[in-house]
Design a protein around this motif. Sequence first.
Motif, PDB file in Angstrom:
ATOM      1  N   VAL A 104      50.060  -8.007 135.463  1.00 24.36           N
ATOM      2  CA  VAL A 104      49.870  -7.067 134.357  1.00 24.36           C
ATOM      3  C   VAL A 104      49.284  -5.780 134.939  1.00 24.36           C
ATOM      4  N   PRO A 105      49.621  -4.627 134.372  1.00 23.48           N
ATOM      5  CA  PRO A 105      49.055  -3.382 134.905  1.00 23.48           C
ATOM      6  C   PRO A 105      47.541  -3.313 134.701  1.00 23.48           C
ATOM      7  N   PRO A 106      46.844  -2.600 135.571  1.00 27.95           N
ATOM      8  CA  PRO A 106      45.387  -2.473 135.438  1.00 27.95           C
ATOM      9  C   PRO A 106      45.022  -1.528 134.294  1.00 27.95           C
ATOM     10  N   PRO A 107      43.835  -1.730 133.695  1.00 26.63           N
ATOM     11  CA  PRO A 107      43.389  -0.807 132.656  1.00 26.63           C
ATOM     12  C   PRO A 107      43.382   0.626 133.195  1.00 26.63           C
ATOM     13  N   SER A 108      43.823   1.557 132.374  1.00 24.56           N
ATOM     14  CA  SER A 108      43.806   2.967 132.759  1.00 24.56           C
ATOM     15  C   SER A 108      43.946   3.804 131.500  1.00 24.56           C
ATOM     16  N   ASN A 109      43.963   5.109 131.675  1.00 25.07           N
ATOM     17  CA  ASN A 109      44.142   6.007 130.527  1.00 25.07           C
ATOM     18  C   ASN A 109      45.568   5.918 129.965  1.00 25.07           C
ATOM     19  N   LEU A 110      46.462   5.207 130.666  1.00 24.35           N
ATOM     20  CA  LEU A 110      47.862   5.149 130.236  1.00 24.35           C
ATOM     21  C   LEU A 110      48.146   3.987 129.300  1.00 24.35           C
ATOM     22  N   MET A 111      47.129   3.194 129.008  1.00 28.27           N
ATOM     23  CA  MET A 111      47.341   2.053 128.089  1.00 28.27           C
ATOM     24  C   MET A 111      46.043   1.654 127.414  1.00 28.27           C
ATOM     25  N   LEU A 112      46.218   0.857 126.357  1.00 28.07           N
ATOM     26  CA  LEU A 112      45.066   0.295 125.672  1.00 28.07           C
ATOM     27  C   LEU A 112      44.855  -1.115 126.216  1.00 28.07           C
ATOM     28  N   THR A 113      43.669  -1.378 126.732  1.00 26.59           N
ATOM     29  CA  THR A 113      43.404  -2.719 127.256  1.00 26.59           C
ATOM     30  C   THR A 113      43.100  -3.639 126.083  1.00 26.59           C
ATOM     31  N   GLY A 114      43.989  -4.578 125.834  1.00 24.25           N
ATOM     32  CA  GLY A 114      43.837  -5.458 124.684  1.00 24.25           C
ATOM     33  C   GLY A 114      42.739  -6.487 124.882  1.00 24.25           C
ATOM     34  N   ILE A 115      42.172  -6.915 123.771  1.00 23.70           N
ATOM     35  CA  ILE A 115      41.225  -8.030 123.822  1.00 23.70           C
ATOM     36  C   ILE A 115      42.014  -9.297 124.202  1.00 23.70           C
ATOM     37  N   THR A 116      43.250  -9.401 123.729  1.00 30.60           N
ATOM     38  CA  THR A 116      44.106 -10.537 124.084  1.00 30.60           C
ATOM     39  C   THR A 116      44.455 -10.499 125.580  1.00 30.60           C
ATOM     40  N   TYR A 117      44.686  -9.308 126.103  1.00 31.29           N
ATOM     41  CA  TYR A 117      44.922  -9.098 127.551  1.00 31.29           C
ATOM     42  C   TYR A 117      43.776  -9.741 128.330  1.00 31.29           C
ATOM     43  N   ASP A 118      42.533  -9.438 127.920  1.00 28.17           N
ATOM     44  CA  ASP A 118      41.368 -10.010 128.607  1.00 28.17           C
ATOM     45  C   ASP A 118      41.372 -11.535 128.511  1.00 28.17           C
ATOM     46  N   VAL A 119      41.664 -12.051 127.318  1.00 28.10           N
ATOM     47  CA  VAL A 119      41.641 -13.509 127.126  1.00 28.10           C
ATOM     48  C   VAL A 119      42.686 -14.171 128.019  1.00 28.10           C
ATOM     49  N   VAL A 120      43.883 -13.600 128.076  1.00 28.30           N
ATOM     50  CA  VAL A 120      44.956 -14.188 128.893  1.00 28.30           C
ATOM     51  C   VAL A 120      44.537 -14.216 130.370  1.00 28.30           C
ATOM     52  N   LEU A 121      43.943 -13.129 130.839  1.00 26.89           N
ATOM     53  CA  LEU A 121      43.513 -13.110 132.245  1.00 26.89           C
ATOM     54  C   LEU A 121      42.379 -14.108 132.489  1.00 26.89           C
ATOM     55  N   GLU A 122      41.479 -14.244 131.522  1.00 30.04           N
ATOM     56  CA  GLU A 122      40.402 -15.231 131.663  1.00 30.04           C
ATOM     57  C   GLU A 122      40.964 -16.648 131.702  1.00 30.04           C
ATOM     58  N   LEU A 123      41.935 -16.930 130.839  1.00 30.68           N
ATOM     59  CA  LEU A 123      42.538 -18.271 130.807  1.00 30.68           C
ATOM     60  C   LEU A 123      43.301 -18.537 132.102  1.00 30.68           C
ATOM     61  N   ALA A 124      43.958 -17.491 132.631  1.00 29.73           N
ATOM     62  CA  ALA A 124      44.674 -17.651 133.907  1.00 29.73           C
ATOM     63  C   ALA A 124      43.678 -17.998 135.013  1.00 29.73           C
ATOM     64  N   ALA A 125      42.563 -17.272 135.049  1.00 27.32           N
ATOM     65  CA  ALA A 125      41.558 -17.506 136.095  1.00 27.32           C
ATOM     66  C   ALA A 125      40.959 -18.906 135.960  1.00 27.32           C
ATOM     67  N   ALA A 126      40.645 -19.301 134.728  1.00 26.78           N
ATOM     68  CA  ALA A 126      39.987 -20.586 134.505  1.00 26.78           C
ATOM     69  C   ALA A 126      40.914 -21.767 134.800  1.00 26.78           C
TER      70      ALA A 126
ATOM     71  N   ASN B  45      56.478   8.334 126.220  1.00 24.26           N
ATOM     72  CA  ASN B  45      56.293   9.783 126.062  1.00 24.26           C
ATOM     73  C   ASN B  45      55.031  10.123 125.280  1.00 24.26           C
ATOM     74  N   ARG B  46      54.066   9.191 125.283  1.00 23.44           N
ATOM     75  CA  ARG B  46      52.809   9.451 124.588  1.00 23.44           C
ATOM     76  C   ARG B  46      51.918  10.387 125.401  1.00 23.44           C
ATOM     77  N   TRP B  47      50.789  10.741 124.821  1.00 22.65           N
ATOM     78  CA  TRP B  47      49.843  11.598 125.549  1.00 22.65           C
ATOM     79  C   TRP B  47      49.181  10.807 126.681  1.00 22.65           C
ATOM     80  N   LEU B  48      48.256  11.425 127.393  1.00 23.89           N
ATOM     81  CA  LEU B  48      47.672  10.788 128.573  1.00 23.89           C
ATOM     82  C   LEU B  48      46.330  10.117 128.267  1.00 23.89           C
ATOM     83  N   ARG B  49      46.067   9.856 126.970  1.00 25.06           N
ATOM     84  CA  ARG B  49      44.793   9.239 126.609  1.00 25.06           C
ATOM     85  C   ARG B  49      45.052   8.003 125.737  1.00 25.06           C
ATOM     86  N   CYS B  50      45.949   7.154 126.251  1.00 27.88           N
ATOM     87  CA  CYS B  50      46.369   5.981 125.462  1.00 27.88           C
ATOM     88  C   CYS B  50      45.305   4.897 125.409  1.00 27.88           C
ATOM     89  N   ASN B  51      44.202   5.080 126.171  1.00 26.64           N
ATOM     90  CA  ASN B  51      43.086   4.129 126.094  1.00 26.64           C
ATOM     91  C   ASN B  51      42.242   4.371 124.849  1.00 26.64           C
TER      92      ASN B  51
END
Length: 282
Positions: free
Chosen positions: A193-215, A137-143
């Motif tokens: 995992v959901p894509p980055p959008s205004n509905l969430m904060l894209t974590g630095i850890t999120y990026d690392v996990v996706l990079e490790l998955a790809a690698a 129920n947060r606002w629409l600018r969670c990024n």
Amino acid sequence: MSVYLNGRFLPLAEASIPVLDRGFIFGDGVYELVPVYSNKPFRLAEHLRRLQGSLDGIRLANPHDLEGWRERILQLIALQDFSDQSLYIQVTRGVAPRDHAFPKGVAPTVFMLAQPLVTATPAQKAAGVCAVTAVDNRWLRCNIKAISLLANILLRQQATDVDCAETVMLRDGFLTEGAASNIFVVKDGVLRVPPPSNLMLTGITYDVVLELAAANDIPHEVRAISEAEVRDADELWMTSSTKEIMAIVKLDGVPVGDGVPGPLAQRMEGLYQTFKQQVMRA
Ligand code: PDD
């Protein structure tokens, strides 16, 4: 413990701000949290880029350029007598008579605090945590990493009230994120995992996990995830700079998969710890 406040390094007990600071009065500010390993800030450029995005989002001019931030941050890190730190940065719209409109010609308040970084122990990771769900129920600018975290606090408390670690949020039937983390779902060996959008904060850890998955050739998809997929997951993880990768083993009282951290969580945890030793501390 030394902190940074508006150009000065001083003991925490001596740092104070006027009560009319708009951070205090309105929650009118943004923040960052940078993990520091062996005195090295992790992905500082990325954190400062996210800070710039948050400042742009609230139309507040950045008080420092990259080099200005880096210098101050490295100085603050060096002043501490512990080497793994959680470095908190806060910028508010400054001190002014209470009025919703932006004040003119007011300097922002810049505060930084380095605390010992406390991550989960191997035993805690092996046990996993429980979580509950709630409507986002947060606002629409969670990024925007805004200091006005009232909604997140109330949502997180719903988990705390039943001795759980996190609240998994759903908006319009789809997963957004945790109250203070990103949420990953595993089904049939595929990490989602959901894509980055205004509905969430894209974590630095999120990026690392996706990079490790790809690698490491771990099948992964970045796409919208329905509530049904969350409830039917083989594994659920929460990720953040402080929680790192934490398996959620029970959701709303129902075991997730086998009710223990799953094989992919354990694999990713190994990859993350190796990455931490080899890259983050390097
Ligand atoms: N929060 N989403 C939300 C709402 C968060 O508050 C956080 C982290 C994250 C994960 O971001 P990162 O991987 O960069 O830590 C996602 C921090 C830990 C906090 O507010 O204390």
